[in-house]
Scaffold this active site. Structure first.
Site, PDB file in Angstrom:
ATOM      1  N   ASN A   1       0.976  -1.717   0.240  1.00 52.67           N
ATOM      2  CA  ASN A   1      -0.267  -0.234  -0.142  1.00 52.67           C
ATOM      3  C   ASN A   1       1.260   1.563   0.173  1.00 52.67           C
ATOM      4  OD1 ASN A   1      -1.837   1.918   0.497  1.00 52.67           O
ATOM      5  ND2 ASN A   1      -1.965   1.567   2.163  1.00 52.67           N
TER       6      ASN A   1
ATOM      7  N   LYS B   1       0.289   4.061  -0.434  1.00 52.47           N
ATOM      8  CA  LYS B   1      -0.329   5.541  -0.461  1.00 52.47           C
ATOM      9  C   LYS B   1      -0.558   6.458  -0.808  1.00 52.47           C
ATOM     10  CE  LYS B   1      -0.012   3.747   4.906  1.00 52.47           C
ATOM     11  NZ  LYS B   1      -0.256   3.513   6.010  1.00 52.47           N
TER      12      LYS B   1
ATOM     13  N   HIS C   1      -9.639   1.079   4.344  1.00 51.58           N
ATOM     14  CA  HIS C   1      -8.203   1.590   5.501  1.00 51.58           C
ATOM     15  C   HIS C   1      -8.791   2.334   6.208  1.00 51.58           C
ATOM     16  CE1 HIS C   1      -4.389   2.618   6.025  1.00 51.58           C
ATOM     17  NE2 HIS C   1      -4.460   1.325   5.889  1.00 51.58           N
TER      18      HIS C   1
ATOM     19  N   GLU D   1      -6.863   4.561   8.152  1.00 52.84           N
ATOM     20  CA  GLU D   1      -6.665   6.481   7.393  1.00 52.84           C
ATOM     21  C   GLU D   1      -8.012   6.451   6.725  1.00 52.84           C
ATOM     22  OE1 GLU D   1      -3.069   5.621   5.484  1.00 52.84           O
ATOM     23  OE2 GLU D   1      -2.676   5.334   7.362  1.00 52.84           O
TER      24      GLU D   1
ATOM     25  N   GLU E   1      -5.532  -4.580  10.542  1.00 47.61           N
ATOM     26  CA  GLU E   1      -4.099  -3.463  11.117  1.00 47.61           C
ATOM     27  C   GLU E   1      -4.700  -2.799  12.130  1.00 47.61           C
ATOM     28  OE1 GLU E   1      -2.297  -2.533   7.083  1.00 47.61           O
ATOM     29  OE2 GLU E   1      -4.543  -1.120   7.129  1.00 47.61           O
TER      30      GLU E   1
ATOM     31  N   GLY F   1       2.175   2.190  11.373  1.00 46.33           N
ATOM     32  CA  GLY F   1       3.629   3.908  10.535  1.00 46.33           C
ATOM     33  C   GLY F   1       4.030   3.529  12.453  1.00 46.33           C
TER      34      GLY F   1
ATOM     35  N   SER G   1       3.251  -1.621  10.781  1.00 47.25           N
ATOM     36  CA  SER G   1       4.541  -1.929  10.810  1.00 47.25           C
ATOM     37  C   SER G   1       5.352  -3.380  10.420  1.00 47.25           C
ATOM     38  CB  SER G   1       4.946  -1.488  12.022  1.00 47.25           C
ATOM     39  OG  SER G   1       4.459  -0.386  12.481  1.00 47.25           O
TER      40      SER G   1
HETATM   41  P1  PGA Z   1       2.324   0.361   7.919  1.00 49.93           P
HETATM   42  O1  PGA Z   1       0.823   0.489   6.777  1.00 49.93           O
HETATM   43  O2  PGA Z   1       3.309  -0.831   7.288  1.00 49.93           O
HETATM   44  O3  PGA Z   1       3.308   2.027   7.345  1.00 49.93           O
HETATM   45  O4  PGA Z   1       2.685   0.486   8.843  1.00 49.93           O
HETATM   46  C1  PGA Z   1      -0.241  -0.268   7.009  1.00 49.93           C
HETATM   47  C2  PGA Z   1      -1.134  -0.349   6.182  1.00 49.93           C
HETATM   48  O5  PGA Z   1      -1.188   1.369   6.520  1.00 49.93           O
HETATM   49  O6  PGA Z   1      -1.963  -0.382   5.246  1.00 49.93           O
END
Ligand code: PGA
Length: 253
Positions: A12, A14, A98, A100, A169, A175, A215
């Site tokens: 992803n 983003k 997601h 976000e 997640e 992140g 992460s």
């Molecule tokens: P990350 O993000 O691996 O940077 O923690 C995962 C995601 O948001 O899909």
């Protein structure tokens, strides 16, 4: 690990990468993974780089995915993109709900459910994200929160449910560098499979793939991906560097 659930690792990206940078990253990943068919590999660049990345991976088994879409097929929805437009660019997958998008753009389970149905109708495979916040985990609400998200986001799919990929997640792990332990993740993945069985049947619940996201890095990927109910990863930060993403994919056998 049941053989019938092939692992799936998706990157992803983003809101990152110019088209030139996206092309370079996709080419680097292709050099390493073009012949890798043991795992389903998906790249989800921003909309602006879908065509470029799609062209790079066109002759490989690596698949293209988008990060969002609108539930309606077409019309007066300024700034939005439909499922058919994604199919038109040879997308196979679309990330939906997601955290976000839920937190920053107000997406509800009901909105996610409409998108999931529209994606399936257009033969796109939805990657549906669920997960609790730190506050919810500390309050002992993880199961309640995740159950509601799964039940509502995936309501009314019937036998199509088996095609859906779910990404667990935990919001506190996205992140942050703070990864769920393999035991913590496995526990929730097994619980999600129970919820899937409750809303469908055992065979469907056994077929649906559940990715872990938050992460994920080469250093923790093996321990997560060898858990019985973890069927792959949704990788954010580490998917922006070819070397890290490729290492994670190689650990997903
Ligand atoms: P990350 O993000 O691996 O940077 O923690 C995962 C995601 O948001 O899909």
């Amino acid at each position: 690990m049941p053989k019938f659930r092939k692992k799936i690792v998706a990157g992803n990206w983003k809101m990152n990468k110019s088209t030139a940078d996206a092309q370079a990253l996709a080419e680097e990943i292709k050099r390493e993974l073009a012949q890798h068919s043991e795992t389903d590999v998906v790249l989800c660049p921003p909309f602006t780089a879908l065509k470029t990345v799609g062209d790079v991976i066109a002759d490989t088994s690596i698949k293209l995915g988008a990060q969002n879409m609108h539930a309606e097929p077409e019309g007066a929805y300024t700034g939005e993109i439909s499922a058919n437009m994604l199919r038109d660019l040879y997308c196979w997958y679309v990330i939906l709900g997601h955290s976000e998008r839920r937190a920053l753009f107000g997406e509800t389970d009901e909105a996610v459910n409409r998108k999931v149905k529209a994606a399936l109708a257009a033969t796109l495979v939805p990657i549906v994200c669920v997960g609790e916040t730190l506050l919810e985990r500390d309050a002992g609400q993880t199961r309640d929160v995740v159950r509601k998200q799964v039940e509502r986001s995936l309501a009314g799919l019937g036998s199509e449910l088996a095609k859906v990929v779910i990404a667990y997640e935990p919001v506190w792990a996205i992140g942050t560098g703070r990864v769920a332990t393999p035991d913590q993740a496995q526990e929730v993945h097994a619980f999600i499979r129970e919820v899937l069985e409750a809303i469908s049947d055992r065979a469907t619940a056994q077929c649906a793939r559940i990715q872990y996201g938050g992460s994920m890095k080469p250093a923790n990927a093996h321990d997560l991906l060898t858990q019985p109910d973890i069927d792959g990863g949704l990788v954010g930060g580490a998917s922006l560097e070819a070397r890290l993403f490729v290492e994670i994919v190689r650990r997903a056998l």
